[in-house]
Design an enzyme around this catalytic site. Structure first.
Site, mmCIF file in Angstrom:
data_model
loop_
_atom_site.group_PDB
_atom_site.id
_atom_site.type_symbol
_atom_site.label_atom_id
_atom_site.label_comp_id
_atom_site.label_asym_id
_atom_site.label_seq_id
_atom_site.Cartn_x
_atom_site.Cartn_y
_atom_site.Cartn_z
ATOM 1 N N GLY A 41 0.823 -1.199 0.000
ATOM 2 C CA GLY A 41 0.000 0.000 0.000
ATOM 3 C C GLY A 41 0.852 1.242 0.000
ATOM 4 N N LEU A 44 -1.313 7.289 2.411
ATOM 5 C CA LEU A 44 -0.574 8.000 3.449
ATOM 6 C C LEU A 44 0.044 7.056 4.468
ATOM 7 C CD1 LEU A 44 -2.646 11.209 4.206
ATOM 8 C CD2 LEU A 44 -0.346 11.043 3.274
ATOM 9 N N ALA A 45 -0.701 6.040 4.897
ATOM 10 C CA ALA A 45 -0.159 5.100 5.879
ATOM 11 C C ALA A 45 1.009 4.326 5.286
ATOM 12 C CB ALA A 45 -1.247 4.145 6.364
ATOM 13 N N GLY A 46 0.828 3.777 4.088
ATOM 14 C CA GLY A 46 1.867 2.963 3.479
ATOM 15 C C GLY A 46 3.099 3.755 3.108
ATOM 16 N N HIS A 267 -21.250 8.773 4.818
ATOM 17 C CA HIS A 267 -20.877 10.194 4.809
ATOM 18 C C HIS A 267 -22.084 11.033 4.389
ATOM 19 C CE1 HIS A 267 -18.695 13.895 4.154
ATOM 20 N NE2 HIS A 267 -17.565 13.327 4.538
ATOM 21 N N SER A 285 -16.576 17.605 0.550
ATOM 22 C CA SER A 285 -15.877 17.608 1.836
ATOM 23 C C SER A 285 -16.773 18.026 3.000
ATOM 24 C CB SER A 285 -14.684 18.562 1.772
ATOM 25 O OG SER A 285 -14.144 18.769 3.052
ATOM 26 N N ARG A 338 -20.786 12.391 11.620
ATOM 27 C CA ARG A 338 -21.314 11.958 10.329
ATOM 28 C C ARG A 338 -22.482 10.991 10.446
ATOM 29 N NH1 ARG A 338 -15.477 11.084 7.257
ATOM 30 N NH2 ARG A 338 -15.019 13.302 7.011
ATOM 31 N N HIS A 409 -18.742 5.544 2.761
ATOM 32 C CA HIS A 409 -17.501 6.321 2.676
ATOM 33 C C HIS A 409 -16.318 5.580 3.290
ATOM 34 C CE1 HIS A 409 -14.804 9.688 2.548
ATOM 35 N NE2 HIS A 409 -14.779 9.848 3.857
ATOM 36 N N LEU A 449 -6.756 10.949 7.938
ATOM 37 C CA LEU A 449 -5.392 11.350 7.618
ATOM 38 C C LEU A 449 -4.534 11.325 8.880
ATOM 39 C CD1 LEU A 449 -6.085 14.373 5.219
ATOM 40 C CD2 LEU A 449 -5.715 11.979 4.642
#
Length: 648
Positions: A41, A44-46, A267, A285, A338, A409, A449
């Site tokens: 992956g 962002l994490a990967g 969402h 957003s 949400r 979502h 994030l």
């Protein structure tokens, strides 16, 4: 002595320098690094994990299903990232971020994991600023903040409406540096199909080269999964079409527990469905709820005129508008979490007050913000989001209110991990959205994030070393072992079975059918009867998939339909897992809403006496068998468990 050494003076400093260099040669031999880690992956994490692990001296093999890590779905996160910096001096703190996150998750998250997340949140902002992420700033130069759902303070850092993209570019630049230094080897257009276990430890993966069509073997001392969530089991979601749960399902089938699959987030601010030819939905957003006000008409006849196209939203006078979130939740208004906002929209539409031709939409109106702040100020905050909406709908949000409706979502459930992010399989770690650990039954906006970067930069690089501490003497693994042979043979056999089925149904037609069942019976509202129907229908869909699927082409070269068929098989298994968990959990909490368990006001009604645990599902060796439930009790020490209240 080289030129750098010649500049070191004589005396104690020179002695320390010599000792330092000798130590470096000992712990990090120049000829090769000793430990290999596979990271699957590049979101962002990967990306953050791969670059951090490489920086710490590990060899990293990084796998990406897209043609570039820059195409990872993290770019779709628009609104921002949370951190308890308290720049607004409005009373924020690490504890308050921790409390809001646990409360937002309806008291179904692990308390310790969430506190750690809140603790490292501030470090993330510093890290990203150092990478050059262009966060929005106030006039004086300080980083700007805005509010998000579930919080009464401004703690969300943002880069207009493209925060995820900018954060990913920062992580990608760090990753590229490690690739250039030779510490990371990047495999783009590769998809993991199986995890290889040797002597009870994860020691590698089988990955398919999506360009050549060949299965390839990769060995390592540890494997890290950072492959996102399973929202596309519903077919229509805000996720990119390539997002899938196949890597997670491969781990699950090898014995990794899957936790809380029923917790799926709806969402509230998505562009409504407009036909049966759509392949995905578009997210607007949550940051729009800072200045946008959500409403429907007070009069049923006005709603009927809107549905018939006889009038526009801007023609309805202020006194005839029902700002139902502000009415029902005066303390938080449009910034409720949400799950609360989504159910409220569904309730209004179910009563007939929907505002588009299908009756499945509500208004998100910026007229008040434009009058108060001016069009230029609103454009500066949300301009690219407004442009996106107009490109899709041919309606300008500056002139008419947006139409929005809830959609699938994010998924709070995922692979079970312990406090160190290790799964129930030794040597296999899961980070970011593909694990379950931080969000409980509902994720607050701008926290995805935060979790991805916290896991990748500040948690996994340290916790994985506890596992690897006794692996330094273990030599590199060969892929010429019976375990790799068996894993690859299984992948090839599964592929041949898909190609030989030779039925009459396309992958997408079966996937759409799966999505309809999931949304209808396992979606925003669930009940016992519907969940039992869903499980029966899912078994029928599996039989249809196994007997009547048609996959064109061959196994050689690129075959997108074949890749989608593999993923659909996993989505069917995932759908059953969601339904099993939802049927077991006889309560309502967060994103899991059982119609039998609600208050008189229609709010979620938890059962802490019987369901205060993490649902861990254990694979029983076959997709045809029901999984076994294992319960991990939750323990709260710092927070009192109570009913969520967003009204006062």
């Amino acid at each position: 002595m080289n030129q750098a050494d010649s500049k070191i003076p004589e005396g104690p400093i020179a002695e320390k320098w010599t000792n330092y260099k000798a130590h470096q040669k000992l712990v990090n031999p120049a000829n090769k690094r000793r430990l290999d880690i596979i990271v699957v992956g590049t979101g962002l994490a990967g990306a953050s994990a791969a670059s951090s692990l490489a920086e710490m001296g590990f060899n990293v093999l990084n796998f990406c299903i897209q043609d570039s890590p820059r195409r990872a779905h993290s770019i779709a996160a628009q609104g921002g990232i949370n951190a308890a910096k308290n720049y607004q001096n409005d009373g924020d703190s690490v504890y308050r971020l921790f409390y809001d996150t646990v409360k937002g998750g309806d008291y179904r998250a692990r308390e310790a994991n969430v506190y750690r997340l809140a603790e490292v949140s501030n470090n993330i902002i510093d890290q990203c600023v150092a990478q050059g992420v262009p966060f929005a700033r106030e006039y004086g130069g300080l980083l700007a903040n805005r509010s998000f759902g579930g919080a009464q303070v401004s703690r969300t850092f943002y880069a207009k409406g493209q925060t995820g993209q900018q954060l990913l570019l920062g992580a990608y630049s760090s990753l590229n540096r490690q690739i250039q230094l030779g510490k990371v080897k990047s495999y783009n257009r590769y998809e993991m199909h199986d995890v290889v276990m040797i002597d009870g430890r994860a020691r590698g993966i089988i990955a398919k080269n999506l360009v050549t069509g060949k299965f390839e073997r990769f060995a390592a001392h540890a494997v890290v999964i950072a492959t996102g969530g399973y929202g596309n089991a519903y077919f229509l979601s805000t996720n990119a079409m390539g997002c899938n749960c196949s890597a997670a399902m491969a781990c699950y089938r090898k014995g990794a527990y899957f936790a809380n699959p029923a917790y799926v987030q709806i969402h509230p601010t998505c562009i409504p469905v407009h036909g049966d030819k759509q392949s995905k939905l578009t997210l607007m957003s949550e940051s729009l709820r800072n200045d946008g006000r959500i409403w429907v008409p007070k009069k049923l006849e006005d709603a009927q005129k809107l549905q018939a196209g006889e009038i526009r939203g801007s023609q309805i006078p202020e006194e005839d508008r029902d700002y139902y979130l502000e009415r029902r939740y005066p303390a938080f208004g449009n910034l409720v979490p949400r799950d609360v906002a989504s159910r409220a929209a569904k309730e209004r539409c179910d009563k007939g007050f929907g505002v588009n031709n299908t009756g499945l939409a509500v208004f998100l109106d910026f007229s008040d913000a434009i009058n108060r702040l001016g069009k230029d100020a609103v454009a500066q905050r949300y301009g690219n989001l407004f442009d996106m909406y107009e490109e899709i709908t041919d309606v300008s949000p500056y002139d008419e209110p947006m139409m929005i409706f809830p959609a699938i979502h994010y998924t709070m459930g995922g692979i079970w991990v312990d406090y160190e992010l290790q799964t129930s399989l030794k040597g296999l770690f899961a980070i970011g959205e593909c694990n379950f650990s931080d969000h409980g039954a509902n994720r607050l906006g701008a926290s995805a994030l935060m979790q991805g970067l916290a896991d990748g930069y500040f948690v996994l690089p340290y916790t994985i070393q506890n596992y690897l501490s006794d692996q330094i003497t273990v030599p590199r693994f060969s892929t010429d072992t019976k375990e790799f042979d068996e894993a690859e043979a299984k992948c090839i056999a599964a592929q041949e079975k898909l190609l030989k089925t030779n039925g009459k149904r396309s992958v997408d037609s079966i996937h759409k059918e799966l999505g309809h069942v999931m949304w209808e019976y396992v979606g925003m509202a669930r009940n016992e009867e519907g969940l039992k129907i869903a499980l029966q229908r899912l078994k029928e869909i599996r039989k249809e998939f196994e007997t009547n699927l048609y996959v064109p082409g061959t196994a050689e070269g690129m075959n997108v339909e074949l890749d989608k068929a593999f993923r659909l098989n996993d989505f069917i298994t995932m759908g059953e897992l969601i339904a099993y968990d939802a049927l077991n959990r006889n309560e309502s909490c967060g994103g899991h809403f059982r119609e039998e368990y609600q208050t008189e006001e229609g709010e979620a009604k938890r059962d802490d006496a019987n369901y205060f645990y993490v649902s861990c599902w254990d694979y029983q060796g076959s997709d045809e068998k029901a999984p076994e439930l294992i319960k991990e009790p939750l323990h709260y020490e710092a927070i009192k468990v109570q009913t969520r209240n967003y009204k006062s």
